[in-house]
Design an enzyme around this catalytic site. Sequence first.
Site, PDB file in Angstrom:
ATOM      1  N   ASP A 200       0.847  -1.193   0.000  1.00  9.03           N
ATOM      2  CA  ASP A 200       0.000   0.000   0.000  1.00  9.03           C
ATOM      3  C   ASP A 200       0.881   1.241   0.000  1.00  9.03           C
ATOM      4  OD1 ASP A 200      -1.517   2.302   1.200  1.00  9.03           O
ATOM      5  OD2 ASP A 200      -3.135   0.828   1.176  1.00  9.03           O
ATOM      6  N   ASP A 203       0.185   3.873   2.852  1.00  8.68           N
ATOM      7  CA  ASP A 203       0.693   3.444   4.162  1.00  8.68           C
ATOM      8  C   ASP A 203       2.211   3.589   4.223  1.00  8.68           C
ATOM      9  OD1 ASP A 203      -1.760   2.871   5.241  1.00  8.68           O
ATOM     10  OD2 ASP A 203      -1.686   0.725   4.786  1.00  8.68           O
TER      11      ASP A 203
END
Length: 209
Positions: A200, A203
Amino acid sequence: MGKVIVMEHPLIQHKIGWIRRTTTGSRDFRGIISEIAMLMCYEATRGLELADIEIETPICRTVAKELKGKKLAVVPILRAGLGMVEGMLTMIPAAKVGHIGLYRDPETLEPVEYYCKLPEDCAEREVFVVDPMLATGGSAVAAIHMLKDKGVRNIHFMCVIAAPEGVKAMEEAHPDVDIYIGALDEKLNEHGYIVPGLGDAGDRIFGTQ
């Protein structure tokens, strides 16, 4: 018709190799994403037109070159797209910046707008939409629809890593938009992550994983 350009520049490929690694922490990840965006911007703006302008050097008057035509804008898709803005502005500091925020509806899985703030003259600018990852393509397709609804016509999309599924979705929805890709990966997995990808991107940029 838009083009799909996968950038094979050795520096871009080298830096993508670093951000793929699980051992690359958030600080380094942010810095390298910004560097990749800067290098991709250099390649993606190769087709910008130039105009002659008369200037004064310390020695004499001469004719130099400057960018011609539409001014530029950078529009990141929140939140991961923010990681590419600084690198883009390093190359085109006069560009204005807009922001588009989307989330995926948990039931329909369709992207839903929650934020859109664009320069007032965005419709008159050449716009680069940026997002590190092009996975299913849902967010990118929706963001570009939003821009077109607001009168923007000269649009390019730039991502660091793409899946074939996302590229196909973009080509079908927006065949007039150029797509600039750092690396075209193998596929999406059952969770919608790009394989091999890098996880991700949001993130990893913001240290929230």
